[in-house]
Motif scaffolding. Structure first.
Motif, PDB file in Angstrom:
ATOM      1  N   GLU A  77      -9.329  57.138 -33.641  1.00  0.00           N
ATOM      2  CA  GLU A  77      -9.510  55.835 -33.005  1.00  0.00           C
ATOM      3  C   GLU A  77     -10.678  55.915 -32.022  1.00  0.00           C
ATOM      4  N   ARG A  78     -11.612  55.002 -32.143  1.00  0.00           N
ATOM      5  CA  ARG A  78     -12.760  55.041 -31.220  1.00  0.00           C
ATOM      6  C   ARG A  78     -12.386  54.546 -29.831  1.00  0.00           C
ATOM      7  N   ASP A  79     -11.361  53.688 -29.735  1.00  0.00           N
ATOM      8  CA  ASP A  79     -11.004  53.046 -28.478  1.00  0.00           C
ATOM      9  C   ASP A  79      -9.801  53.749 -27.860  1.00  0.00           C
ATOM     10  N   ARG A  80     -10.073  54.743 -27.023  1.00  0.00           N
ATOM     11  CA  ARG A  80      -9.000  55.511 -26.390  1.00  0.00           C
ATOM     12  C   ARG A  80      -8.084  54.614 -25.569  1.00  0.00           C
ATOM     13  N   GLN A  81      -8.662  53.660 -24.847  1.00  0.00           N
ATOM     14  CA  GLN A  81      -7.855  52.787 -23.999  1.00  0.00           C
ATOM     15  C   GLN A  81      -6.907  51.921 -24.828  1.00  0.00           C
ATOM     16  N   LEU A  82      -7.352  51.486 -25.992  1.00  0.00           N
ATOM     17  CA  LEU A  82      -6.482  50.704 -26.866  1.00  0.00           C
ATOM     18  C   LEU A  82      -5.303  51.549 -27.331  1.00  0.00           C
ATOM     19  N   ALA A  83      -5.581  52.774 -27.776  1.00  0.00           N
ATOM     20  CA  ALA A  83      -4.509  53.648 -28.244  1.00  0.00           C
ATOM     21  C   ALA A  83      -3.518  53.955 -27.123  1.00  0.00           C
ATOM     22  N   GLU A  84      -4.029  54.192 -25.922  1.00  0.00           N
ATOM     23  CA  GLU A  84      -3.146  54.490 -24.797  1.00  0.00           C
ATOM     24  C   GLU A  84      -2.317  53.270 -24.415  1.00  0.00           C
ATOM     25  N   PHE A  85      -2.900  52.087 -24.520  1.00  0.00           N
ATOM     26  CA  PHE A  85      -2.176  50.843 -24.248  1.00  0.00           C
ATOM     27  C   PHE A  85      -1.018  50.673 -25.233  1.00  0.00           C
ATOM     28  N   VAL A  86      -1.302  50.829 -26.507  1.00  0.00           N
ATOM     29  CA  VAL A  86      -0.255  50.690 -27.518  1.00  0.00           C
ATOM     30  C   VAL A  86       0.832  51.742 -27.311  1.00  0.00           C
ATOM     31  N   GLN A  87       0.423  52.961 -27.004  1.00  0.00           N
ATOM     32  CA  GLN A  87       1.405  54.033 -26.830  1.00  0.00           C
ATOM     33  C   GLN A  87       2.266  53.824 -25.587  1.00  0.00           C
ATOM     34  N   ARG A  88       1.731  53.193 -24.550  1.00  0.00           N
ATOM     35  CA  ARG A  88       2.532  52.895 -23.360  1.00  0.00           C
ATOM     36  C   ARG A  88       3.551  51.797 -23.630  1.00  0.00           C
ATOM     37  N   VAL A  89       3.107  50.739 -24.314  1.00  0.00           N
ATOM     38  CA  VAL A  89       3.985  49.590 -24.531  1.00  0.00           C
ATOM     39  C   VAL A  89       4.931  49.821 -25.708  1.00  0.00           C
ATOM     40  N   LEU A  90       4.402  50.406 -26.779  1.00  0.00           N
ATOM     41  CA  LEU A  90       5.174  50.624 -28.008  1.00  0.00           C
ATOM     42  C   LEU A  90       5.054  52.087 -28.426  1.00  0.00           C
ATOM     43  N   PRO A  91       5.625  52.991 -27.665  1.00  0.00           N
ATOM     44  CA  PRO A  91       5.442  54.417 -27.957  1.00  0.00           C
ATOM     45  C   PRO A  91       5.998  54.804 -29.316  1.00  0.00           C
ATOM     46  N   LEU A  92       5.363  55.787 -29.923  1.00  0.00           N
ATOM     47  CA  LEU A  92       5.859  56.344 -31.172  1.00  0.00           C
ATOM     48  C   LEU A  92       7.258  56.902 -30.949  1.00  0.00           C
ATOM     49  N   ALA A  93       8.187  56.519 -31.813  1.00  0.00           N
ATOM     50  CA  ALA A  93       9.569  56.983 -31.663  1.00  0.00           C
ATOM     51  C   ALA A  93       9.657  58.494 -31.835  1.00  0.00           C
ATOM     52  N   ASP A  94       8.850  59.027 -32.731  1.00  0.00           N
ATOM     53  CA  ASP A  94       8.822  60.473 -32.977  1.00  0.00           C
ATOM     54  C   ASP A  94       7.362  60.914 -33.035  1.00  0.00           C
ATOM     55  N   PRO A  95       6.801  61.332 -31.901  1.00  0.00           N
ATOM     56  CA  PRO A  95       5.389  61.710 -31.881  1.00  0.00           C
ATOM     57  C   PRO A  95       5.102  63.100 -32.429  1.00  0.00           C
ATOM     58  N   SER A  96       6.150  63.842 -32.783  1.00  0.00           N
ATOM     59  CA  SER A  96       5.921  65.186 -33.306  1.00  0.00           C
ATOM     60  C   SER A  96       5.153  65.099 -34.620  1.00  0.00           C
ATOM     61  N   GLY A  97       4.169  65.932 -34.756  1.00  0.00           N
ATOM     62  CA  GLY A  97       3.370  65.923 -35.972  1.00  0.00           C
ATOM     63  C   GLY A  97       2.253  64.914 -35.968  1.00  0.00           C
ATOM     64  N   VAL A  98       2.133  64.103 -34.899  1.00  0.00           N
ATOM     65  CA  VAL A  98       1.079  63.092 -34.808  1.00  0.00           C
ATOM     66  C   VAL A  98       0.134  63.464 -33.664  1.00  0.00           C
ATOM     67  N   SER A  99      -1.157  63.534 -33.966  1.00  0.00           N
ATOM     68  CA  SER A  99      -2.146  63.818 -32.938  1.00  0.00           C
ATOM     69  C   SER A  99      -3.272  62.791 -33.020  1.00  0.00           C
ATOM     70  N   PHE A 100      -4.061  62.735 -31.961  1.00  0.00           N
ATOM     71  CA  PHE A 100      -5.137  61.746 -31.867  1.00  0.00           C
ATOM     72  C   PHE A 100      -6.488  62.439 -31.730  1.00  0.00           C
ATOM     73  N   VAL A 101      -7.485  61.842 -32.349  1.00  0.00           N
ATOM     74  CA  VAL A 101      -8.876  62.215 -32.131  1.00  0.00           C
ATOM     75  C   VAL A 101      -9.607  60.927 -31.778  1.00  0.00           C
ATOM     76  N   PHE A 102     -10.292  60.933 -30.647  1.00  0.00           N
ATOM     77  CA  PHE A 102     -10.978  59.725 -30.209  1.00  0.00           C
ATOM     78  C   PHE A 102     -12.473  59.858 -30.484  1.00  0.00           C
ATOM     79  N   GLY A 103     -12.979  58.908 -31.261  1.00  0.00           N
ATOM     80  CA  GLY A 103     -14.392  58.946 -31.600  1.00  0.00           C
ATOM     81  C   GLY A 103     -14.694  58.061 -32.795  1.00  0.00           C
ATOM     82  N   ASP A 104     -15.938  58.033 -33.180  1.00  0.00           N
ATOM     83  CA  ASP A 104     -16.398  57.253 -34.320  1.00  0.00           C
ATOM     84  C   ASP A 104     -15.905  57.881 -35.616  1.00  0.00           C
ATOM     85  N   ALA A 105     -15.354  57.068 -36.511  1.00  0.00           N
ATOM     86  CA  ALA A 105     -14.748  57.588 -37.736  1.00  0.00           C
ATOM     87  C   ALA A 105     -15.750  58.374 -38.573  1.00  0.00           C
TER      88      ALA A 105
END
Length: 271
Positions: free
Chosen positions: A103-131
């Motif tokens: 995801e290029r927009d770190r703030q967007l991802a953090e916003f979504v994760q704060r409001v609607l956190p992943l129920a099971d974040p295990s196995g999920v990681s983020f890379v922030f940058g241009d695809a």
């Protein structure tokens, strides 16, 4: 970052790239729609991640469901995060999967994760940058599945639509891997036809999943492409069966039908 704020319709956040808003679905307790610059980007039901309201998400889910035996974990690269609709779906239907969200927009991802956190974040990681840049740095044969859903407002950026990018995606897939990409288009599907020609330069098998109304040039909508480096890899018959049962039925176009649809189309080559 100033933190999210309550707005008249939903919860809002200003990010580096624009304004985001999460709006509750009054008909489903766990349902939310993500809008970015007031364009609908994602719908997610956090209580039931297998409930997919947007038809393009159900098309991608059909690809996920048919590419490997039921429940088998996959390694998945998501290009574009949105409200994490497809990562949540993979976690729910294929526990133990390893997923990376680009995801290029770190703030967007953090916003979504704060409001609607992943129920099971295990196995999920983020890379922030241009695809495009991120994919170029990934070792070959790393993923079973790449899902492309990169948008700037309502448009797919050219940086993820040319022959060079298609070749890079094919490179990071395992030989029997699959690339599923969402394309928004309107009559006469000029962009989709160009994307088909582009993907054919890098992949041995290709089909598109589309509503018949779009083929008849009667509406704006989404086309989902499924592509694989391996010839005859895609389970076209099973995909067609799932799409035919959908509440908004679609069809699979492949082989001679795809040849006819893309006749005269040129691959996208950036200068």
């Amino acid at each position: 970052m100033g933190g999210w704020r309550e707005v008249i319709d939903g919860i809002g956040e200003r990010t580096e790239f624009g304004s985001a808003r999460l709006v509750r679905d009054p008909r489903r307790k766990g349902g939310w729609t993500l809008l970015f610059e007031e364009v609908q980007q994602s719908y997610v039901d956090v209580a039931d991640p297998t409930h997919l309201r947007f038809e393009y998400a159900r098309r991608i889910a059909a690809v996920i469901d048919t590419m490997a035996p039921q429940g088998r974990p996959l390694t998945v690269l998501h290009l574009g995060g949105g409200a994490f609709t497809m990562p949540r779906y993979v976690t729910a239907t294929r526990p133990g999967s390893t997923q990376v969200i680009v995801e290029r927009d770190r703030q967007l991802a953090e916003f979504v994760q704060r409001v609607l956190p992943l129920a099971d974040p295990s196995g999920v990681s983020f890379v922030f940058g241009d695809a495009r840049s991120v994919v170029a740095g990934i070792p070959g044969f790393s993923y079973d599945l790449v899902i492309g859903d990169v948008y700037d407002a309502a448009e797919m950026p050219l940086s993820v639509s040319d022959v060079t990018f298609a070749a890079e995606v094919a490179r990071v897939l395992r030989p029997d891997g699959v690339y599923a990409v969402n394309v928004a288009d309107l009559a006469p599907l000029a962009f989709s036809r160009g994307q088909a020609a582009t993907l054919r330069t890098a992949f041995g098998d290709l089909c598109l999943l589309v509503r018949p109304e779009l083929l008849r040039c009667q509406r704006f909508g989404n086309v989902v492409f499924a592509a694989s480096p391996a010839a005859d890899r895609l389970p076209v018959g099973r995909l067609a069966a799932i799409l035919g049962r959908d509440r908004q039925p679609a069809q699979v176009v492949s082989g001679a039908g795809l040849d006819l649809l893309t006749a005269g189309a040129e691959p996208v080559i950036l200068p």
